[in-house]
Design an enzyme around this catalytic site. Structure first.
Site, mmCIF file in Angstrom:
data_model
loop_
_atom_site.group_PDB
_atom_site.id
_atom_site.type_symbol
_atom_site.label_atom_id
_atom_site.label_comp_id
_atom_site.label_asym_id
_atom_site.label_seq_id
_atom_site.Cartn_x
_atom_site.Cartn_y
_atom_site.Cartn_z
ATOM 1 N N ARG A 1 49.930 30.854 26.606
ATOM 2 C CA ARG A 1 48.924 31.907 26.679
ATOM 3 C C ARG A 1 49.617 33.253 26.860
ATOM 4 N NH1 ARG A 1 45.030 33.943 31.430
ATOM 5 N NH2 ARG A 1 43.937 35.457 30.148
ATOM 6 N N HIS B 1 44.146 42.138 28.358
ATOM 7 C CA HIS B 1 44.570 41.808 29.724
ATOM 8 C C HIS B 1 44.897 43.130 30.423
ATOM 9 C CE1 HIS B 1 46.210 38.249 32.212
ATOM 10 N NE2 HIS B 1 46.333 39.315 33.004
ATOM 11 N N GLU C 1 39.604 38.317 33.109
ATOM 12 C CA GLU C 1 39.144 38.679 34.452
ATOM 13 C C GLU C 1 38.414 40.016 34.534
ATOM 14 O OE1 GLU C 1 42.183 38.349 37.430
ATOM 15 O OE2 GLU C 1 42.517 36.224 37.055
ATOM 16 N N ASN D 1 40.446 30.960 35.400
ATOM 17 C CA ASN D 1 41.575 31.338 36.250
ATOM 18 C C ASN D 1 41.184 30.981 37.673
ATOM 19 O OD1 ASN D 1 42.457 32.498 33.886
ATOM 20 N ND2 ASN D 1 42.606 34.587 34.670
ATOM 21 N N TYR E 1 42.532 30.799 41.595
ATOM 22 C CA TYR E 1 43.547 31.069 42.616
ATOM 23 C C TYR E 1 43.058 30.763 44.031
ATOM 24 C CZ TYR E 1 46.339 33.401 39.070
ATOM 25 O OH TYR E 1 47.094 33.655 37.959
ATOM 26 N N GLU F 1 44.818 30.133 34.146
ATOM 27 C CA GLU F 1 45.791 30.627 35.132
ATOM 28 C C GLU F 1 45.638 29.844 36.429
ATOM 29 O OE1 GLU F 1 45.984 34.838 35.998
ATOM 30 O OE2 GLU F 1 45.563 35.361 33.923
HETATM 31 C C1 FCB Z 1 45.504 37.255 37.883
HETATM 32 C C2 FCB Z 1 45.912 38.083 36.682
HETATM 33 C C3 FCB Z 1 47.350 37.894 36.292
HETATM 34 C C4 FCB Z 1 48.249 37.859 37.505
HETATM 35 C C5 FCB Z 1 47.748 36.823 38.476
HETATM 36 C C6 FCB Z 1 48.625 36.659 39.689
HETATM 37 O O1 FCB Z 1 44.400 37.806 38.499
HETATM 38 O O2 FCB Z 1 45.089 37.763 35.586
HETATM 39 O O3 FCB Z 1 47.701 38.930 35.407
HETATM 40 O O4 FCB Z 1 48.304 39.095 38.090
HETATM 41 O O5 FCB Z 1 46.464 37.186 38.902
#
Ligand code: FCB
Length: 476
Positions: A111, A155, A200, A332, A334, A384
């Site tokens: 990606r 992005h 995002e 994504n 996290y 991500e």
């Molecule tokens: C996400 C972003 C990516 C990177 C990661 C850690 O929010 O999409 O570019 O910064 O966090």
């Protein structure tokens, strides 16, 4: 987290803005533990992700125009270490050896994002053929190595000239985006099987426009609301442009989603506040695309001025455009959010070296299952997932534990019937982590920014083995 929305206040942003701020190391590093072998479905796409401004460098090479991230990072006081993406990983010149690295890791999918200011240096008007040629070479190079390109159109690197004309606050920006997308589809459409429109939008809205700690650096909730709608519209117009181009591949968006939980299980007020946080974090971005509507509780939760601005930005037909059928959703993941009875975000799990990132693998399973339940049997691709690991290049065992636990969570979701088609670790390389500059190392491959030497970390070797066996081994 402490800086958060209250249910009563303007929660368009909700998340804390820690993403943009230097932090001390409060990493929790679980050691890899023994576990049963977990196999993934045949054809599962193992990948890694990057983005243009974070790795390419070549800021003025071959006619690239400036983006808002060039402007922002060159503004004193914006980036933790005073750095910028002028050179970054110099991937613009080293892409071939970087793709060799992808092949050595056995990646099935890579990606990357296309830099709008390389394709149209002024954002609109003249097309820069050399910019297109770079991505043509990259895509060809991926095919030659048997790796599927997964391209993101945007992005965050908006051409500065468009920002000068209002950027995402200007409704025309949605059309400019679709025009740029059309140029890219014409040049590359048939050679890229899967496209993502905007990465995002929530981060742009929350961190770029509400906190102002990322480009374009506005701290203006009204502007954020307007930009939010125009980003959604841009997504829809680009999907339409893709269908009109006749390309035969797939297109969707990449959303960062955060399952919301009450900080105290069973607490009624916290449960209600978590529902609002869910609207702010997730449904406000999902529902326009999948249900052709902004969630009512999201709209109701906004301060009056913000609500009026959002409602004023929505024109007849917009939600039908935004709700154009997509073929997949990029996820994504996290962190979750935990919300107290007052709607404030709480940090109740260990965080990575990025203090906004609470580590909670179960959140990924919950998220995937919920997407399947509430938004249908849509192919999901994890676009991500990862952590910065501050340890030396040869010791990123905290990352291995993180990846293992999140892959196990994804595998549980798959076992329960969710269509998760692939996984992309963030990131292939250590890179320019936005307002954190080079202070956080998110790569499975270490980059020595002085010499540009790449050294695979233990997590890269571990990931290569996971890919080779299509799953986690017992004891991983
Ligand atoms: C996400 C972003 C990516 C990177 C990661 C850690 O929010 O999409 O570019 O910064 O966090």
């Amino acid at each position: 987290m402490t800086t958060a929305a209250s249910a009563a206040a303007m929660p368009l942003l909700a998340a804390c803005d820690d993403k943009a701020k230097p932090k001390t190391d409060d990493t929790a590093k679980p050691k890899p533990a023994a576990g049963p072998p977990l196999t993934f479905p045949d054809g599962f796409a193992w990948g890694a992700a990057t983005s243009a401004y974070q790795i390419e460098g070549g800021a003025t090479a071959d006619g690239r125009g400036p983006s808002i991230w060039d402007t922002f990072s060159h503004t004193p006081g914006t980036i933790a270490d005073g750095s910028n993406g002028d050179v970054a990983c110099d991937h613009y010149h080293r892409w071939e050896s970087d793709l060799d690295l992808c092949k050595q890791l056995g990646l099935h999918s890579y990606r990357f994002s296309i830099a709008w200011p390389r394709i149209r240096p002024d954002g609109r008007g003249a097309v820069n053929q050399k910019g297109l040629d770079f991505y043509k070479r990259l895509v060809d190079g991926l095919h030659q190595r048997g790796i599927a390109p997964l391209a993101t159109l945007f992005h965050w690197d908006l051409p500065q000239k468009l920002q000068d004309q209002g950027g995402w606050e200007n409704r025309d920006c949605a059309k400019w985006f679709a025009d740029y997308a059309d140029v890219v589809f014409t040049a590359l459409g048939s050679s890229v099987p899967t496209w993502l429109t905007i990465n995002e939008p929530k981060t742009i809205v929350q961190v770029g426009y509400t906190f102002g700690t990322m480009a374009p650096g506005k701290a203006d909730p009204v502007a954020a609301a307007v930009a939010m709608h125009h980003l959604a519209l841009a997504h829809g117009l680009a999907v339409r442009a893709y269908r009109d181009s006749g390309a035969s591949g797939r297109i969707g968006a990449a959303l960062n989603l955060a399952p919301a939980y009450p900080a105290t299980a069973g607490d009624e007020a916290a449960t209600k506040a978590a529902a609002i946080a869910d609207a702010v974090e997730n449904r406000a971005y999902l529902d326009p695309i999948f249900k052709k509507a902004y969630p009512t509780d999201f709209i109701e939760s906004l301060d009056e001025g913000v609500r009026t601005a959002l409602q004023g930005a929505i024109k007849d037909g917009d939600l039908a455009t935004i709700g154009a059928t997509v073929d997949l959703l990029g996820v994504n993941y996290y962190n979750p959010v935990f919300v107290d009875a007052n709607g404030r975000y709480q940090t109740i799990k260990p965080t990575s070296a990025a203090s906004w990132e609470q580590i909670y693998p179960q959140g990924l399973e919950d998220l995937l299952v919920r997407l399947h339940r509430d938004y249908g049997d849509l192919p999901l691709v994890i676009t991500e997932n990862g952590i910065p690991d501050p340890a030396a290049a040869d010791q990123d065992h905290g990352r291995i534990a993180y990846l293992r636990d999140h892959l196990a969570a994804a595998q549980r979701a798959i076992q329960s019937g969710v269509r998760v088609e692939g996984y992309h670790v963030w990131s292939l390389l250590d890179n320019f982590e936005w307002a954190q500059g080079y202070t956080q190392r998110w790569g499975i491959v270490h980059v020595d920014f002085a010499s540009q030497t790449r050294t695979p970390k233990p997590s890269a070797t571990w990931y290569r083995d996971v890919i080779a066996r299509n799953g986690l081994a017992a004891g991983d």
